[in-house]
Structure formats: structure tokens, C-alpha cells
Design a protein around this motif. Structure first.
Motif, mmCIF file in Angstrom:
data_model
loop_
_atom_site.group_PDB
_atom_site.id
_atom_site.type_symbol
_atom_site.label_atom_id
_atom_site.label_comp_id
_atom_site.label_asym_id
_atom_site.label_seq_id
_atom_site.Cartn_x
_atom_site.Cartn_y
_atom_site.Cartn_z
ATOM 1 N N MET A 57 0.833 -1.204 0.000
ATOM 2 C CA MET A 57 0.000 0.000 0.000
ATOM 3 C C MET A 57 0.867 1.254 0.000
ATOM 4 O O MET A 57 0.535 2.251 -0.662
ATOM 5 C CB MET A 57 -0.943 0.004 1.199
ATOM 6 C CG MET A 57 -1.883 1.202 1.198
ATOM 7 S SD MET A 57 -3.142 1.095 2.492
ATOM 8 C CE MET A 57 -3.964 2.694 2.242
ATOM 9 N N HIS A 60 1.993 1.896 -3.477
ATOM 10 C CA HIS A 60 0.869 2.397 -4.272
ATOM 11 C C HIS A 60 0.579 3.856 -3.946
ATOM 12 O O HIS A 60 0.388 4.683 -4.856
ATOM 13 C CB HIS A 60 -0.358 1.543 -3.992
ATOM 14 C CG HIS A 60 -1.596 1.989 -4.700
ATOM 15 N ND1 HIS A 60 -1.787 1.833 -6.056
ATOM 16 C CD2 HIS A 60 -2.712 2.614 -4.231
ATOM 17 C CE1 HIS A 60 -2.964 2.333 -6.390
ATOM 18 N NE2 HIS A 60 -3.545 2.819 -5.306
ATOM 19 N N GLN A 61 0.559 4.192 -2.666
ATOM 20 C CA GLN A 61 0.235 5.564 -2.276
ATOM 21 C C GLN A 61 1.348 6.541 -2.675
ATOM 22 O O GLN A 61 1.082 7.681 -3.067
ATOM 23 C CB GLN A 61 -0.033 5.636 -0.770
ATOM 24 C CG GLN A 61 -1.281 4.869 -0.328
ATOM 25 C CD GLN A 61 -2.575 5.456 -0.877
ATOM 26 O OE1 GLN A 61 -2.681 6.661 -1.111
ATOM 27 N NE2 GLN A 61 -3.567 4.600 -1.089
ATOM 28 N N ARG A 64 0.849 7.217 -6.282
ATOM 29 C CA ARG A 64 -0.269 8.145 -6.500
ATOM 30 C C ARG A 64 0.178 9.584 -6.248
ATOM 31 O O ARG A 64 -0.225 10.506 -6.976
ATOM 32 C CB ARG A 64 -1.440 7.794 -5.577
ATOM 33 C CG ARG A 64 -2.177 6.550 -6.034
ATOM 34 C CD ARG A 64 -3.439 6.359 -5.249
ATOM 35 N NE ARG A 64 -4.379 7.453 -5.489
ATOM 36 C CZ ARG A 64 -5.653 7.408 -5.148
ATOM 37 N NH1 ARG A 64 -6.134 6.337 -4.557
ATOM 38 N NH2 ARG A 64 -6.446 8.415 -5.375
ATOM 39 N N MET A 117 2.881 12.591 2.182
ATOM 40 C CA MET A 117 3.305 11.273 2.662
ATOM 41 C C MET A 117 2.848 11.054 4.099
ATOM 42 O O MET A 117 2.377 9.963 4.459
ATOM 43 C CB MET A 117 4.820 11.164 2.575
ATOM 44 C CG MET A 117 5.402 9.902 3.189
ATOM 45 S SD MET A 117 7.179 10.033 3.473
ATOM 46 C CE MET A 117 7.194 11.168 4.865
ATOM 47 N N GLN A 119 0.352 12.014 5.493
ATOM 48 C CA GLN A 119 -1.094 11.863 5.598
ATOM 49 C C GLN A 119 -1.582 10.509 5.090
ATOM 50 O O GLN A 119 -2.595 9.992 5.584
ATOM 51 C CB GLN A 119 -1.797 12.975 4.802
ATOM 52 C CG GLN A 119 -1.503 14.379 5.287
ATOM 53 C CD GLN A 119 -2.021 14.636 6.688
ATOM 54 O OE1 GLN A 119 -3.139 14.249 7.010
ATOM 55 N NE2 GLN A 119 -1.213 15.249 7.516
ATOM 56 N N VAL A 120 -0.902 9.962 4.083
ATOM 57 C CA VAL A 120 -1.501 8.811 3.389
ATOM 58 C C VAL A 120 -0.629 7.573 3.278
ATOM 59 O O VAL A 120 -1.158 6.491 2.962
ATOM 60 C CB VAL A 120 -1.968 9.224 1.961
ATOM 61 C CG1 VAL A 120 -3.003 10.338 2.031
ATOM 62 C CG2 VAL A 120 -0.804 9.626 1.072
ATOM 63 N N VAL A 121 0.655 7.679 3.463
ATOM 64 C CA VAL A 121 1.515 6.506 3.244
ATOM 65 C C VAL A 121 1.610 5.712 4.554
ATOM 66 O O VAL A 121 2.049 6.246 5.583
ATOM 67 C CB VAL A 121 2.914 6.924 2.758
ATOM 68 C CG1 VAL A 121 3.818 5.697 2.639
ATOM 69 C CG2 VAL A 121 2.811 7.634 1.409
ATOM 70 N N LEU B 52 -7.815 4.316 10.458
ATOM 71 C CA LEU B 52 -7.810 4.387 8.998
ATOM 72 C C LEU B 52 -8.098 2.996 8.452
ATOM 73 O O LEU B 52 -7.647 1.992 9.015
ATOM 74 C CB LEU B 52 -6.454 4.891 8.493
ATOM 75 C CG LEU B 52 -6.079 6.310 8.955
ATOM 76 C CD1 LEU B 52 -4.678 6.680 8.489
ATOM 77 C CD2 LEU B 52 -7.085 7.331 8.445
ATOM 78 N N GLY B 56 -7.658 -3.587 0.147
ATOM 79 C CA GLY B 56 -6.530 -3.702 -0.776
ATOM 80 C C GLY B 56 -5.518 -2.624 -0.432
ATOM 81 O O GLY B 56 -5.101 -2.525 0.729
ATOM 82 N N VAL B 57 -5.169 -1.803 -1.419
ATOM 83 C CA VAL B 57 -4.194 -0.734 -1.180
ATOM 84 C C VAL B 57 -4.819 0.651 -1.303
ATOM 85 O O VAL B 57 -4.113 1.653 -1.425
ATOM 86 C CB VAL B 57 -2.988 -0.859 -2.149
ATOM 87 C CG1 VAL B 57 -2.205 -2.130 -1.847
ATOM 88 C CG2 VAL B 57 -3.435 -0.832 -3.607
ATOM 89 N N GLU B 58 -6.168 0.698 -1.242
ATOM 90 C CA GLU B 58 -6.870 1.983 -1.338
ATOM 91 C C GLU B 58 -7.631 2.277 -0.042
ATOM 92 O O GLU B 58 -8.239 1.376 0.538
ATOM 93 C CB GLU B 58 -7.887 1.972 -2.492
ATOM 94 C CG GLU B 58 -7.286 1.814 -3.867
ATOM 95 C CD GLU B 58 -6.618 3.080 -4.386
ATOM 96 O OE1 GLU B 58 -6.582 4.087 -3.653
ATOM 97 O OE2 GLU B 58 -6.122 3.044 -5.524
ATOM 98 N N TYR B 59 -7.606 3.530 0.358
ATOM 99 C CA TYR B 59 -8.416 3.941 1.505
ATOM 100 C C TYR B 59 -9.898 3.841 1.142
ATOM 101 O O TYR B 59 -10.297 4.152 0.009
ATOM 102 C CB TYR B 59 -8.087 5.382 1.904
ATOM 103 C CG TYR B 59 -6.755 5.523 2.597
ATOM 104 C CD1 TYR B 59 -6.619 5.230 3.948
ATOM 105 C CD2 TYR B 59 -5.630 5.927 1.892
ATOM 106 C CE1 TYR B 59 -5.402 5.345 4.591
ATOM 107 C CE2 TYR B 59 -4.395 6.048 2.524
ATOM 108 C CZ TYR B 59 -4.297 5.761 3.877
ATOM 109 O OH TYR B 59 -3.080 5.866 4.519
ATOM 110 N N VAL B 78 -0.872 7.536 10.121
ATOM 111 C CA VAL B 78 0.457 7.169 9.615
ATOM 112 C C VAL B 78 1.495 8.183 10.111
ATOM 113 O O VAL B 78 1.164 9.311 10.472
ATOM 114 C CB VAL B 78 0.455 7.056 8.085
ATOM 115 C CG1 VAL B 78 -0.583 6.019 7.658
ATOM 116 C CG2 VAL B 78 0.164 8.393 7.430
ATOM 117 N N GLY B 80 5.059 8.412 8.627
ATOM 118 C CA GLY B 80 6.296 8.281 7.858
ATOM 119 C C GLY B 80 7.194 9.499 7.977
ATOM 120 O O GLY B 80 6.795 10.550 8.449
#
Lengths: 143, 81
Positions: A57, A60-61, A64, A117, A119-121, B52, B56-59, B78, B80
């Protein structure tokens, strides 16, 4: 827009990444950022951070985000390396470079990718202190 | 149908496992799946506002209707970088 992404347990070879940089004659800015693990997490002294990651994921993120970056049209390339596993204080956990025609666009794009990043990774970090340094570094089997 | 669920980061510790399989009826939404999961893993229910969800790999949000073979992931915000 060219892109390179690596999510790795290996130390980030910043000198090697810089040496491998390519940019066309129209490009005037290469901005890179290295995120380094600090020795403090809040008010606690730490020796490392344990990074875990939902890798498929996360990839993928990241892509995107790169797709959205490409829509800006002025970015020639983005390269991003994120470390996972245990990263000691003083070591780099994130390295990102953006190549663009002008510095304003390169700085802004670099900042934008990092902000998005966060926020979504799906990457998480757990502080490691001297007291718990012998604990396993990863609760998820696939990260 | 069965839905595979993975708990990431400290959600695995709260759930007591990193993966589970849940049997749901056809047309069950993510919210419906969460109701089942929260009964089995009440510690996760306390964090529902910050949870969250990915399929799959989508929110996805709670209204997403699950399909056979979907793999659902639950995780905290998250971090990171």
C-alpha cells in the motif's frame, strides 16, 4: 516525469544517490532532503526508531503522490527512499530529491511530497529507548 | 463470504493478533465489518475515530460494500518520515 522509489531496510546511501543524479540541460534545481532520526521523541531520550510499513500500500500511495506531482508539469524527476526496520539516532530514515527547472518549484514539490506522505503513506514508527532496545522491531509479519 | 483483515502497527497488539478472518453476509459494508471486529476486539473500538481503513491498497470509508476476496486493513494514523 522520472521517478524512483525504494522502501528498504538498508541504510540510505545518500552519497551514492547524489552521484547517480541525472538532469537535462533545462533543469536548474535539484533539491534534496534527508530526514534524520533525532535522539529525542517528545521528552524521552531514544536510541532508534522502529519503522513498520504496509509495503504494497505504501508503494501504491507513493506512486499516487508522484502521479499528482507529475500533473504539475514542471518536475523532471523525483527520487524517494524510505527506510523501514530499526533506524538508529543520527541515521537517515527518509531521502527525497526533486529536480525541476527552478528552485521554487523544486522546494515546493519536495515539501509537498513529504507533507502528503505523512497523511496517506502507511508507515509507522515506534520509539526505541535504551531500556527496550532488545525488543523485536516489527509487530507485523509482512513489514 | 470471508474477509481477511490485517491490523497494522500497534493495532496488532490491541487486537491480540495481526491477522484474522471474518465471515460476513453478502453486501456487508466496512461499517458492518467493523461492528463485528469491535465486538471481538473491544480495545480497537476505543480508537475508532482515528482508525484508517483500507481495502486492498486503497483507503475506503465505512460505506464501502465488501466483496468476496477483499482484504481489509485497519491501522492508526500514519507517521512516515
Amino acid at each position: 516525469m522520472k521517478r524512483f522509489l525504494s522502501i528498504t531496510r538498508d541504510p540510505i546511501d545518500e552519497a551514492g544517490l547524489v552521484a547517480d543524479r541525472t538532469l537535462s540541460s533545462g533543469m536548474g534545481a535539484a533539491v534534496y532532503f534527508s530526514g534524520v532520526v533525532r535522539g529525542q521523541e517528545g521528552s524521552d531520550a531514544i536510541v532508534a526508531l522502529d519503522y513498520s510499513c504496509f509495503v504494497s500500500m505504501a508503494e501504491h500511495q507513493f506512486h499516487r503522490l508522484f502521479d499528482r506531482l507529475a500533473e504539475r508539469g514542471s518536475i523532471e524527476s523525483v527520487r524517494l527512499v524510505h527506510r523501514i526496520g530499526r533506524v538508529a539516532v543520527g541515521e537517515s530514515s527518509l531521502w527525497i530529491e526533486v529536480v525541476s527547472a527552478h528552485r521554487a518549484g523544486a522546494f515546493a514539490a519536495c515539501q509537498w511530497v513529504i507533507d502528503e506522505m505523512k497523511q496517506v503513506v502507511p508507515i509507522w514508527k515506534t520509539p526505541v529507548t535504551a531500556a527496550n532496545a532488545s525488543s523485536p522491531s516489527n509487530p507485523n509479519p509482512t513489514a | 463470504m470471508t474477509i481477511q483483515v490485517t491490523f497494522w502497527s500497534y493495532f496488532a497488539e490491541l487486537a491480540g493478533c495481526s491477522e484474522t478472518v471474518v465471515t460476513v453476509s453478502e453486501a456487508t459494508s466496512v461499517d458492518g465489518l467493523l461492528s463485528i471486529l469491535y465486538q471481538a476486539h473491544p480495545a480497537l473500538a476505543e480508537l475508532r475515530r482515528s482508525t484508517l481503513i483500507a481495502v486492498g491498497v486503497e483507503y475506503q470509508d465505512g460505506e464501502y460494500v465488501l466483496k468476496a476476496g477483499d482484504h481489509v486493513s485497519l491501522f492508526p494514523p500514519v507517521q512516515g518520515g
